[in-house]
Design a protein around this motif. Structure first.
Motif, mmCIF file in Angstrom:
data_model
loop_
_atom_site.group_PDB
_atom_site.id
_atom_site.type_symbol
_atom_site.label_atom_id
_atom_site.label_comp_id
_atom_site.label_asym_id
_atom_site.label_seq_id
_atom_site.Cartn_x
_atom_site.Cartn_y
_atom_site.Cartn_z
ATOM 1 N N ALA A 89 72.792 11.557 46.881
ATOM 2 C CA ALA A 89 73.209 12.564 47.291
ATOM 3 C C ALA A 89 72.275 13.675 47.654
ATOM 4 C CB ALA A 89 74.146 13.219 46.028
ATOM 5 N N VAL A 90 70.780 13.327 46.852
ATOM 6 C CA VAL A 90 69.886 14.592 47.378
ATOM 7 C C VAL A 90 69.023 13.894 48.857
ATOM 8 C CG1 VAL A 90 67.526 14.568 46.158
ATOM 9 C CG2 VAL A 90 69.157 14.277 44.617
ATOM 10 N N GLY A 91 68.601 12.322 48.945
ATOM 11 C CA GLY A 91 67.936 12.267 49.796
ATOM 12 C C GLY A 91 69.560 12.391 51.470
ATOM 13 N N MET A 92 70.270 12.944 51.081
ATOM 14 C CA MET A 92 71.072 12.604 52.145
ATOM 15 C C MET A 92 71.270 14.422 53.095
ATOM 16 S SD MET A 92 72.859 10.954 54.619
ATOM 17 C CE MET A 92 73.965 11.210 55.696
ATOM 18 N N LEU A 93 71.445 14.672 51.462
ATOM 19 C CA LEU A 93 71.194 16.378 51.559
ATOM 20 C C LEU A 93 69.785 16.842 52.196
ATOM 21 C CD1 LEU A 93 71.959 18.973 50.887
ATOM 22 C CD2 LEU A 93 71.426 19.256 49.644
ATOM 23 N N ARG A 94 68.854 16.201 52.402
ATOM 24 C CA ARG A 94 67.716 16.346 53.157
ATOM 25 C C ARG A 94 67.816 15.881 53.662
ATOM 26 N NH1 ARG A 94 61.926 15.684 52.009
ATOM 27 N NH2 ARG A 94 61.874 17.295 54.013
ATOM 28 N N GLY A 95 68.170 15.111 54.260
ATOM 29 C CA GLY A 95 68.529 14.414 56.152
ATOM 30 C C GLY A 95 69.516 14.992 56.592
ATOM 31 N N LYS A 128 77.581 14.318 65.775
ATOM 32 C CA LYS A 128 76.589 13.943 66.863
ATOM 33 C C LYS A 128 75.197 13.869 66.708
ATOM 34 C CE LYS A 128 79.322 12.782 69.663
ATOM 35 N NZ LYS A 128 80.019 11.668 70.472
ATOM 36 N N LEU A 129 75.056 15.162 65.000
ATOM 37 C CA LEU A 129 73.247 15.397 65.418
ATOM 38 C C LEU A 129 72.520 15.118 63.886
ATOM 39 C CD1 LEU A 129 71.039 17.041 65.816
ATOM 40 C CD2 LEU A 129 71.931 19.119 65.353
ATOM 41 N N ARG A 130 73.985 15.566 63.036
ATOM 42 C CA ARG A 130 73.317 15.817 61.578
ATOM 43 C C ARG A 130 73.302 14.386 60.973
ATOM 44 N NH1 ARG A 130 72.641 20.385 59.429
ATOM 45 N NH2 ARG A 130 73.503 21.983 60.279
ATOM 46 N N LEU A 131 74.331 13.516 61.321
ATOM 47 C CA LEU A 131 74.778 12.115 60.203
ATOM 48 C C LEU A 131 73.709 11.226 61.526
ATOM 49 C CD1 LEU A 131 78.344 11.214 59.953
ATOM 50 C CD2 LEU A 131 76.488 11.994 58.161
ATOM 51 N N PRO A 132 73.277 11.207 61.976
ATOM 52 C CA PRO A 132 72.593 9.910 63.082
ATOM 53 C C PRO A 132 71.770 10.812 62.626
ATOM 54 C CG PRO A 132 73.558 11.193 64.346
ATOM 55 C CD PRO A 132 74.519 11.764 62.688
ATOM 56 N N ALA A 133 70.763 11.908 62.616
ATOM 57 C CA ALA A 133 69.277 12.570 62.067
ATOM 58 C C ALA A 133 68.840 12.162 60.548
ATOM 59 C CB ALA A 133 68.673 14.217 62.635
ATOM 60 N N SER A 134 70.155 11.840 60.134
ATOM 61 C CA SER A 134 69.448 11.539 58.783
ATOM 62 C C SER A 134 69.303 10.171 58.215
ATOM 63 C CB SER A 134 71.016 12.171 57.602
ATOM 64 O OG SER A 134 72.105 11.629 57.754
#
Lengths: 286, 255
Positions: free
Chosen positions: A162-168, A193-199
């Motif tokens: 939860a914490v790492g993914m939010l940051r990502g 397209k953007l947030r998930l790959p970037a995380s």
């Protein structure tokens, strides 16, 4: 090849350290001003590595199955629970992170509780969840002990995700977000397209932590709920015999360590295909 | 019809708070189809804000913005413009090819259409051989060329650029300026180009719009009458230096 070699070297170094300390350490431990600063080096506290290894081959109890079989089956049992807890925890963590990214108010309201959740002592939590066993059932299936253990495992592993993914999810540069807006992409498509790959670079370290936490949760969960069949229980049982058979408890610990390695390995396998772009880094200049 | 029409636009950030800032005050600007207009001015003059208003990334406090005869929001939803920022802002997990494909993908174009359009765009910016590279493998200049290809991929009638060459060295910058002009001439795209550099603005533009800060407003416009195509000879010509001097004086007067 090189990796395999470094693994072997790592093992050799560890064995050398263990046996080296046994060879030079004081059998009664080193006591300084009434405090033991170095552990006892006698055979009871630190059995020889070869004693541990040979203990795997001998039967658990006279006439019983060999220890390696008991450890292996216990490890597999716990691996199943760990995997379940890990996957459930990762999914919960992921959903929480996405909800917190989407709604600022959810982040503000929820994040303190997410952090608070990890300060609750596990031993206090385990009986609470175990207490559901009498009251909960899935249709015809009553609540099982192993489900309690899986819940504890999930409870520990959702947090780093939860914490790492939010940051990502919050990591994309504002120009990336503006770019998606200029493409008339809404929240969902910006997420995909953007947030998930970037995380992803944030997700994988988080998953590693979650994997380790899931193992700890499963082992401790088994011990505190008294669930039979797993490696946690085995450690508890074998440690009762520590005075008469000191090498035996270490075989169970090797099993637990193996469990951690398998989980870490699985996360790495997941990472390989998704992080291809990070491996090729030679810059072309022209 | 005009490519861009900005009328009586004001932009106030944090209105009603103690940190209220008037970024733009009563700005009018029209850009004709195919025209290349540069916005120049010191930091804080609102030139990036003006660009973002035209792109509908922010909504003006008052006034109207039209792109291609449509309100700015409708124009954004119809992808009437392409945009490029100072940071190339490529998605590092996508190859060059897939970066350029992104806007096409979001438009729901078929794979075959995307492939051919991307090939055309990479040809335009001279990066055909790098289609399968990842952004991290490219130099800053090459990344910026990919960003331009991406901005032009949907063949928008308008190109918005926010200091796209700001982070590049002088040599690369001048080469990309020439390339950009060639691309715009070929595609007939209208362009609004934000820059700090006087020579860059003069070399690229049909018209340079000079802005001043606090509050941001347009203080002068200079028509640049230089021969085209603009090449190295133009850069050395007296007319070029005269135009630079004109813009410099306008900037001084504004400050």
């Amino acid at each position: 090849m090189r990796r395999a070699l470094s693994v072997v070297i790592g093992l050799v170094v560890m064995v050398a350290l263990w046996e080296g300390y046994k060879a030079v350490g004081n059998p009664d431990g080193t006591v300084l001003f009434g405090t033991r600063v170095l552990p006892r080096a006698d055979d009871l506290s630190m059995p020889h590595v070869w004693d541990m290894l040979s203990r795997f081959g001998r039967p658990e109890l006279t006439g019983g199955r060999p220890v390696w079989q008991a450890v292996l089956s216990a490890t597999l049992f716990t691996l199943g629970i760990t995997a379940l807890g890990f996957v459930a925890g990762a999914v919960v963590g992921l959903v929480l992170a996405i909800a917190m990214q989407r709604f600022r108010i959810v982040e503000r309201g929820l994040l303190p509780y997410v952090i608070l959740s990890q300060t609750v002592p596990l031993v206090a939590l385990a009986p609470l969840i175990a207490g559901w066993s009498g009251n909960l059932s899935f249709g015809a299936y009553p609540w099982q002990d192993w489900m309690t253990v899986a819940v504890i495992s999930a409870y520990l592993s959702f947090f780093p995700v939860a914490v790492g993914m939010l940051r990502g999810l919050q990591s994309p540069h504002v120009s990336g977000v503006e770019l998606m807006r200029s493409y008339a992409a809404g929240w969902w498509r910006t997420l995909v397209k953007l947030r998930l790959p970037a995380s992803l670079p944030y997700l994988f370290p988080a998953l590693r932590l979650a994997g380790a936490a899931a193992v700890v949760g499963a082992v401790v969960g088994e011990i505190s709920t008294g669930t039979r069949g797993g490696i946690g229980r085995l450690i508890l049982e074998y440690s009762r015999e520590a005075t008469s058979d000191p090498a035996k408890v270490y075989t169970a610990m090797v099993g637990a360590a193996l469990l951690g390695l398998v989980v870490a390995g699985l996360v790495s396998l997941l990472e390989l295909p998704l992080m291809r772009h990070r491996r090729r880094v030679t810059v072309v200049t022209m | 019809m005009t490519a861009v029409s900005v009328q009586a636009v004001s932009q106030i950030f944090n209105q009603g708070h103690t940190d209220e800032v008037t970024a733009l005050s009563d700005v009018d600007l029209t850009v004709a189809p195919g025209e290349f207009v540069s916005l120049i001015g010191p930091s804080g003059c609102g030139k990036s804000t003006l660009l973002r208003l035209i792109a509908d990334l922010i909504t003006p406090t008052s006034g109207t913005v039209e792109v291609n005869g449509k309100p700015a929001e409708k124009a954004r939803l119809d992808q009437e413009y392409g945009i490029a920022f100072q940071q190339a802002g490529l998605f590092e997990w996508r190859t060059v090819q897939r970066n350029v494909e992104l806007p096409l993908e979001l438009r729901g174009q078929s794979r075959a259409e995307r492939r051919s359009r991307t090939a055309e765009m990479l040809e335009l910016v001279g990066l055909t051989d790098f289609a399968r590279h990842y952004p991290a493998q490219l130099s800053g200049g090459m990344q910026q060329r990919v960003a331009i290809a991406r901005a032009l991929a949907v063949h928008p009638p308008l190109l918005l650029m926010d200091e796209p060459f700001g982070a590049l060295d002088e040599m690369t910058r001048e080469r990309l300026q020439t390339e950009l002009l060639a691309i715009c001439a070929k595609t007939g795209t209208s362009t609004i180009f934000v820059t700090h550099s006087i020579s860059e603005a003069v070399f690229l533009s049909n018209r340079v719009v000079v802005m001043s800060p606090r509050p941001g407003r347009i203080t002068a416009t200079a028509d640049i009458d230089l021969p085209s195509p603009r090449d190295e000879a133009v850069r050395q010509s007296p007319a070029f230096f005269d135009a630079v001097t004109t813009v410099r004086k306008a900037l001084r007067a504004a400050a």
